[in-house]
Design a protein around this motif. Structure first.
Motif, PDB file in Angstrom:
ATOM      1  N   PRO A   1      -0.506   7.836   7.090  1.00  0.00           N
ATOM      2  CA  PRO A   1      -0.152   9.118   6.482  1.00  0.00           C
ATOM      3  C   PRO A   1       0.336   8.932   5.052  1.00  0.00           C
ATOM      4  CG  PRO A   1       1.551   8.427   8.023  1.00  0.00           C
ATOM      5  CD  PRO A   1       0.400   7.473   8.182  1.00  0.00           C
ATOM      6  N   ALA A   2       0.004   9.880   4.190  1.00  0.00           N
ATOM      7  CA  ALA A   2       0.414   9.795   2.790  1.00  0.00           C
ATOM      8  C   ALA A   2       1.913   9.994   2.641  1.00  0.00           C
ATOM      9  CB  ALA A   2      -0.337  10.822   1.959  1.00  0.00           C
TER      10      ALA A   2
ATOM     11  N   ILE B   1      -4.031  11.065  -1.054  1.00  0.00           N
ATOM     12  CA  ILE B   1      -3.338  10.494  -2.201  1.00  0.00           C
ATOM     13  C   ILE B   1      -2.876  11.616  -3.122  1.00  0.00           C
ATOM     14  CG2 ILE B   1      -3.582   8.982  -4.224  1.00  0.00           C
ATOM     15  CD1 ILE B   1      -5.924   7.635  -2.604  1.00  0.00           C
ATOM     16  N   GLY B   2      -1.676  11.456  -3.690  1.00  0.00           N
ATOM     17  CA  GLY B   2      -1.167  12.413  -4.661  1.00  0.00           C
ATOM     18  C   GLY B   2       0.077  13.121  -4.166  1.00  0.00           C
ATOM     19  N   GLY B   3       0.755  13.802  -5.095  1.00  0.00           N
ATOM     20  CA  GLY B   3       2.014  14.451  -4.770  1.00  0.00           C
ATOM     21  C   GLY B   3       1.899  15.581  -3.774  1.00  0.00           C
ATOM     22  N   ARG B   4       0.716  16.163  -3.631  1.00  0.00           N
ATOM     23  CA  ARG B   4       0.522  17.267  -2.695  1.00  0.00           C
ATOM     24  C   ARG B   4      -0.296  16.835  -1.475  1.00  0.00           C
ATOM     25  NH1 ARG B   4      -1.515  22.392  -5.996  1.00  0.00           N
ATOM     26  NH2 ARG B   4      -1.170  23.321  -3.939  1.00  0.00           N
TER      27      ARG B   4
ATOM     28  N   ALA C   1      -8.669  12.880  -1.156  1.00  0.00           N
ATOM     29  CA  ALA C   1      -8.924  11.996  -0.019  1.00  0.00           C
ATOM     30  C   ALA C   1      -9.295  10.615  -0.506  1.00  0.00           C
ATOM     31  CB  ALA C   1     -10.041  12.564   0.841  1.00  0.00           C
ATOM     32  N   GLY C   2      -8.684   9.598   0.091  1.00  0.00           N
ATOM     33  CA  GLY C   2      -9.037   8.219  -0.175  1.00  0.00           C
ATOM     34  C   GLY C   2      -9.653   7.582   1.052  1.00  0.00           C
TER      35      GLY C   2
ATOM     36  N   TYR D   1       0.830  -1.206   0.000  1.00  0.00           N
ATOM     37  CA  TYR D   1       0.000   0.000   0.000  1.00  0.00           C
ATOM     38  C   TYR D   1       0.866   1.258   0.000  1.00  0.00           C
ATOM     39  CZ  TYR D   1      -3.699   3.308   1.182  1.00  0.00           C
ATOM     40  OH  TYR D   1      -4.573   4.364   1.159  1.00  0.00           O
ATOM     41  N   HIS D   2       1.887   1.276   0.853  1.00  0.00           N
ATOM     42  CA  HIS D   2       2.777   2.437   0.924  1.00  0.00           C
ATOM     43  C   HIS D   2       3.533   2.625  -0.388  1.00  0.00           C
ATOM     44  CE1 HIS D   2       2.017   3.258   5.123  1.00  0.00           C
ATOM     45  NE2 HIS D   2       2.202   1.977   5.404  1.00  0.00           N
ATOM     46  N   ALA D   3       3.912   1.518  -1.023  1.00  0.00           N
ATOM     47  CA  ALA D   3       4.573   1.612  -2.329  1.00  0.00           C
ATOM     48  C   ALA D   3       3.619   2.216  -3.355  1.00  0.00           C
ATOM     49  CB  ALA D   3       5.042   0.234  -2.784  1.00  0.00           C
ATOM     50  N   GLY D   4       2.342   1.846  -3.261  1.00  0.00           N
ATOM     51  CA  GLY D   4       1.342   2.413  -4.153  1.00  0.00           C
ATOM     52  C   GLY D   4       1.164   3.902  -3.938  1.00  0.00           C
ATOM     53  N   LEU D   5       1.190   4.340  -2.691  1.00  0.00           N
ATOM     54  CA  LEU D   5       1.099   5.766  -2.402  1.00  0.00           C
ATOM     55  C   LEU D   5       2.264   6.529  -3.017  1.00  0.00           C
ATOM     56  CD1 LEU D   5      -0.034   5.967   1.350  1.00  0.00           C
ATOM     57  CD2 LEU D   5      -1.379   6.500  -0.688  1.00  0.00           C
ATOM     58  N   ARG D   6       3.456   5.975  -2.892  1.00  0.00           N
ATOM     59  CA  ARG D   6       4.631   6.643  -3.473  1.00  0.00           C
ATOM     60  C   ARG D   6       4.512   6.708  -4.994  1.00  0.00           C
ATOM     61  NH1 ARG D   6       7.055   3.489   0.700  1.00  0.00           N
ATOM     62  NH2 ARG D   6       7.658   1.846  -0.781  1.00  0.00           N
ATOM     63  N   TYR D   7       4.035   5.632  -5.584  1.00  0.00           N
ATOM     64  CA  TYR D   7       3.872   5.587  -7.033  1.00  0.00           C
ATOM     65  C   TYR D   7       2.862   6.634  -7.505  1.00  0.00           C
ATOM     66  CZ  TYR D   7       2.184   3.846 -11.544  1.00  0.00           C
ATOM     67  OH  TYR D   7       1.791   3.750 -12.858  1.00  0.00           O
ATOM     68  N   LEU D   8       1.737   6.759  -6.807  1.00  0.00           N
ATOM     69  CA  LEU D   8       0.725   7.721  -7.209  1.00  0.00           C
ATOM     70  C   LEU D   8       1.158   9.159  -6.943  1.00  0.00           C
ATOM     71  CD1 LEU D   8      -2.601   5.956  -6.173  1.00  0.00           C
ATOM     72  CD2 LEU D   8      -1.511   6.069  -8.417  1.00  0.00           C
TER      73      LEU D   8
END
Length: 266
Positions: free
Chosen positions: A236-237, A220-223, A214-215, A197-204
């Motif tokens: 945390p994102a 989610i997202g770069g900002r 908000a998810g 999941y954390h890898a997915g957050l970094r990818y997105l």
């Protein structure tokens, strides 16, 4: 009006007993076409399976309802007959409202065996626009998928965050609204977070550097870290952010908002 054969329920399963109980033996859904994919041997990522299903039915003029095996529909699905084919739908989604995540789509959430059941999400009586959907269910019409040939599931995401990515893609690149529609159901999963999941957050965050939404489990997202100045999920994102506020700190700063936020999960 659409008939019952215009909705196809797509489910990849690893528990045939659960799939049998919630789908093939469930009178609320077994009058529709069920597309069950036994994923026990290959354990393929859901985006791969879903994209294959899309291509197999792209000319079918039908709704494709991608649902998890632990998703039990507890009412008829006649509501689908009145939905606009130009939007993406789900049964549980989240908005960021004044910096606070608000969940829509009241349902029961429990363990796999039905224990520890709680209600989650605000009740919706009509469709409600949201930023992202939870991956438990995604409803989209083949006419929309045919019109936008690149609106597909990201196969770099296997079991987490693919629904959120699909929603961001639909809204940011094609201007397609994402909505929650009313449906009675129980989701037999409280969720489990792994490094995947954390890898997915970094990818997105890299894929959408200027986005913050908000998810169900995190921003989610770069900002995303900008939203965490007001609220931080249990996940945390941005794990390295020193600016993100803890939940306890946010409650102290915004007590009225949090009273409203937590009331939706009662």
């Amino acid at each position: 009006m659409y008939g019952m054969h215009d909705v196809k329920l797509v489910t990849a399963f690893i528990n045939p007993e659960m799939y049998g109980s919630f789908f093939t033996s469930n009178p609320n859904v077994n009058r529709y076409e069920l597309i069950g994919i036994d994923n026990r041997q290959l354990n393929r990522g859901l985006p791969v399976i879903y994209n294959e299903t899309i291509e197999n039915h792209i000319d079918g003029d039908c709704w494709l309802f991608f649902v998890h095996e632990d998703f039990e529909i507890k009412c008829d699905m006649n509501v689908v007959n009145g939905l606009d084919r130009g939007f993406v739908y789900g049964t549980f989604g989240v908005n960021s409202e004044n910096g606070i995540p608000v969940a829509y789509g009241r349902h029961v959430c429990s363990n796999k065996d039905g224990t520890c059941a709680v209600e989650a999400g605000k009740e919706v009586l009509d469709t409600v626009k949201v930023q992202t959907l939870d991956s438990q269910s995604i409803l989209v019409h083949t006419s929309l998928l045919s019109q936008y040939s690149l609106l597909r599931f990201d196969e770099k995401l296997t079991f987490d965050l693919y629904a959120e990515d699909f929603c961001i893609n639909a809204q940011e690149w094609y201007g397609i609204d994402v909505k929650v529609f009313p449906l009675g159901f129980q989701h037999y999963s409280h969720g489990k977070v792994t490094e995947r999941y954390h890898a997915g957050l970094r990818y997105l965050a890299e894929k959408y550097p200027s986005i913050a939404v908000a998810g169900s489990c995190s921003f989610i997202g770069g900002r995303a870290n900008e939203l965490e100045k007001k609220f931080t999920y249990n996940i945390p994102a941005n794990l390295n952010s020193n600016k993100a506020m803890s939940i306890s700190g946010a409650i102290k700063r915004f007590p009225r908002r949090f009273k409203s936020f937590f009331s939706q999960f009662k």
